[in-house]
Design an enzyme around this catalytic site. Structure first.
Site, PDB file in Angstrom:
ATOM      1  N   LYS A  21      36.986  39.051  40.254  1.00  0.00           N
ATOM      2  CA  LYS A  21      37.235  38.281  41.482  1.00  0.00           C
ATOM      3  C   LYS A  21      36.200  37.189  41.661  1.00  0.00           C
ATOM      4  O   LYS A  21      36.506  36.104  42.137  1.00  0.00           O
ATOM      5  CB  LYS A  21      37.201  39.206  42.706  1.00  0.00           C
ATOM      6  N   HIS A  46      29.671  40.624  42.190  1.00  0.00           N
ATOM      7  CA  HIS A  46      30.438  39.567  41.549  1.00  0.00           C
ATOM      8  C   HIS A  46      29.555  38.807  40.571  1.00  0.00           C
ATOM      9  O   HIS A  46      28.424  38.488  40.886  1.00  0.00           O
ATOM     10  CB  HIS A  46      30.946  38.564  42.585  1.00  0.00           C
TER      11      HIS A  46
HETATM   12  P1  GDP Z   1      34.312  41.292  40.292  1.00  0.00           P
HETATM   13  O1  GDP Z   1      33.500  42.305  41.030  1.00  0.00           O
HETATM   14  O2  GDP Z   1      35.770  41.517  40.454  1.00  0.00           O
HETATM   15  O3  GDP Z   1      33.896  39.893  40.573  1.00  0.00           O
HETATM   16  O4  GDP Z   1      34.068  41.538  38.776  1.00  0.00           O
HETATM   17  P2  GDP Z   1      32.680  41.433  37.991  1.00  0.00           P
HETATM   18  O5  GDP Z   1      32.108  40.107  38.220  1.00  0.00           O
HETATM   19  O6  GDP Z   1      31.835  42.632  38.227  1.00  0.00           O
HETATM   20  O7  GDP Z   1      33.190  41.627  36.521  1.00  0.00           O
HETATM   21  C1  GDP Z   1      33.815  40.696  35.922  1.00  0.00           C
HETATM   22  C2  GDP Z   1      33.073  40.402  34.628  1.00  0.00           C
HETATM   23  O8  GDP Z   1      33.988  39.825  33.778  1.00  0.00           O
HETATM   24  C3  GDP Z   1      31.963  39.393  34.784  1.00  0.00           C
HETATM   25  O9  GDP Z   1      30.943  39.669  33.858  1.00  0.00           O
HETATM   26  C4  GDP Z   1      32.647  38.070  34.464  1.00  0.00           C
HETATM   27  O10 GDP Z   1      31.768  37.095  33.967  1.00  0.00           O
HETATM   28  C5  GDP Z   1      33.606  38.515  33.434  1.00  0.00           C
HETATM   29  N1  GDP Z   1      34.863  37.755  33.395  1.00  0.00           N
HETATM   30  C6  GDP Z   1      35.602  37.276  34.433  1.00  0.00           C
HETATM   31  N2  GDP Z   1      36.726  36.700  33.960  1.00  0.00           N
HETATM   32  C7  GDP Z   1      36.699  36.829  32.615  1.00  0.00           C
HETATM   33  C8  GDP Z   1      37.576  36.473  31.561  1.00  0.00           C
HETATM   34  O11 GDP Z   1      38.643  35.912  31.778  1.00  0.00           O
HETATM   35  N3  GDP Z   1      37.204  36.815  30.295  1.00  0.00           N
HETATM   36  C9  GDP Z   1      36.047  37.468  30.010  1.00  0.00           C
HETATM   37  N4  GDP Z   1      35.763  37.754  28.749  1.00  0.00           N
HETATM   38  N5  GDP Z   1      35.177  37.827  30.979  1.00  0.00           N
HETATM   39  C10 GDP Z   1      35.505  37.513  32.254  1.00  0.00           C
END
Ligand code: GDP
Length: 425
Positions: A21, A46
């Site tokens: 997100k 995030h």
């Molecule tokens: P959130 O809590 O939903 O924001 O999720 P997080 O930020 O904890 O986890 C998402 C992780 O996935 C982070 O390390 C992002 O940089 C990474 N991420 C987000 N979108 C993508 C993507 O499309 N591809 C890859 N490989 N990593 C992604």
């Protein structure tokens, strides 16, 4: 990146959190005047990558990384003042101008050190796998009508009297739980005195501010933390968080009426992960799980805990679509599947030999289900450079088509990497 007809958009995680997100909100909030957190506390994590820099945001909305966006912490949030100010200070030190851009609802509740001690005691009693940041106990106090709100720091004398009662109560509970630690009244009094001036400088009636913004035609993005399956009502209870993570929570937790919201974007990974305890029906076998975790870097942003990994679960996402009223999907981390030969997709469950297409309310039933998989062809091509759907390999497009068909919600964005520009939409 806001659609022209959308002024007030909710973005919700539609699995068990960590769907990416942060990145999505970062990309979309380029067009937002306000980004609002409406529930949860510093237990979210995030991750936003800009150029070579990585920012991990716990409480402050990722909109802070866009210079013209105002960030709001709504009444539904629980705020740990020390962790909040240290996050703010780190952002300032890293060159992000935060002055005048963060507003806190004076109705939001405070998370204080005694809440963290109570969290430890509760985790000892009942292993839910919480982040032990005092979020659950702060919400318990809120609903038990003994919480302390941000606005309470306006009258420190009255607040100190409240603290005498709360600390006594917390220490009784700690003793009952067999804990040796005790909360200190002096420490709490010193803390609230220290943070009061800074809190007051940012406190406001954020519901009113948002109401005025909506009337003025401003664009508002409401950013959910955690995921729909962790919602206290709709999630896999009791392995849930203490707030309403779903889109309905956005209305309550930001203080805006549901009729003001005109879009709900559900963020889902192209597969599934779960941190903490509780069932994960489509968990992959050991080898594949390890692969997903390694390629997807599936370790908690705040806790560093390894996430359990599995395949896309259409029952979960269809359920999330229903309880959130999703109008569109954002599929993230498609690139993580680039190297797989074949990709299973969970389409329904079997429970005691019977087919189950909908999420059971009972977590013990969910624990016993066996997923029914459909096998999809892998694409074995790097998708990280794709910026249009047409640029994706055919098998990846077929995969995405199948996901939106099963979820019964159209896909609006596809993320193919951690960077801001790695997005299709
Ligand atoms: P959130 O809590 O939903 O924001 O999720 P997080 O930020 O904890 O986890 C998402 C992780 O996935 C982070 O390390 C992002 O940089 C990474 N991420 C987000 N979108 C993508 C993507 O499309 N591809 C890859 N490989 N990593 C992604």
């Amino acid at each position: 990146m806001f659609d022209a007809n959308v002024r007030c958009l909710v973005v919700v995680g539609s699995q068990w959190g960590d769907e990416g997100k942060g990145k999505l909100v970062d990309v979309i909030s380029e067009g937002a005047d306000f980004v609002v957190r409406y529930q949860g506390g510093a237990n979210a994590g995030h991750t936003v990558v800009i150029g070579d820099s990585q920012f991990i945001l716990r409480l402050i909305p990722s909109g802070i990384l866009h210079p013209t966006t105002t960030c709001v912490l709504g009444n539904g949030v629980v705020l740990d003042p020390e962790s909040f100010f240290s996050e703010l200070d780190v952002l300032s030190e890293r060159g992000i101008a935060t002055e005048g851009r963060v507003v806190i609802s004076d109705r939001a509740h405070l998370v204080l050190p005694y809440h963290k001690l109570l969290d430890l005691a509760e985790e000892k009693r009942q292993n839910i796998g919480t982040t032990k940041r005092g979020i659950g106990p702060a919400y318990e106090d809120k609903y038990g009508r003994r919480g302390i709100r941000v606005g309470a720091v306006r009258d420190l004398a009255a607040l100190e009297l409240l603290l005498v009662d709360r600390i006594r109560r917390a220490n009784e509970q700690l003793a009952l739980a067999g804990m040796t630690e005790r909360a200190s009244l002096d420490e709490h009094v010193a803390l609230v005195r220290r943070v009061a001036p800074r809190l007051l400088a940012l406190a406001a009636d954020t519901s009113l501010a948002l109401h005025r913004a909506i009337k003025a035609g401003k664009r508002i993005l409401l950013e959910g933390a955690q995921g729909s399956l962790l919602d206290v009502d709709h999630g896999t209870y009791p392995f849930v968080t203490s707030s309403n993570t779903t889109a309905g929570g956005a209305s309550v937790g930001a203080g805006i009426g549901p009729t003001m919201i005109d879009g709900v974007l559900g963020v889902v990974k192209a597969y599934t992960t779960r941190v903490g305890n509780g069932p994960l029906p489509t968990m992959a076998d050991d080898v594949m799980e390890e692969e997903l975790r390694r390629i997807g870097h599936e370790f908690g942003a705040v806790t560093g805990r390894p996430r359990r990994c599995g395949w896309f679960d259409a029952v979960v996402v269809r359920y999330a679509a229903r309880v959130n009223g999703l109008t569109a999907l954002a599929v993230t981390k498609l690139d993580v599947l680039d190297s797989f030969d074949r990709i299973p997709v969970g389409v329904s469950y079997l429970l005691d030999g019977e087919r189950l297409d909908e999420m059971p309310a009972d977590v013990t039933a969910l624990d016993r289900v066996t997923p029914v998989y459909e096998m999809m062809e892998g694409w074995k091509t790097d998708t990280g450079g794709a910026r249009t759907l047409a640029a994706l390999p055919t098998a990846a497009r077929v995969y995405l088509d199948r996901l939106q068909e099963l979820a019964e919600v159209p896909i609006r964005y596809v993320s193919v990497g951690t960077r801001r520009d790695q997005i299709i939409g």
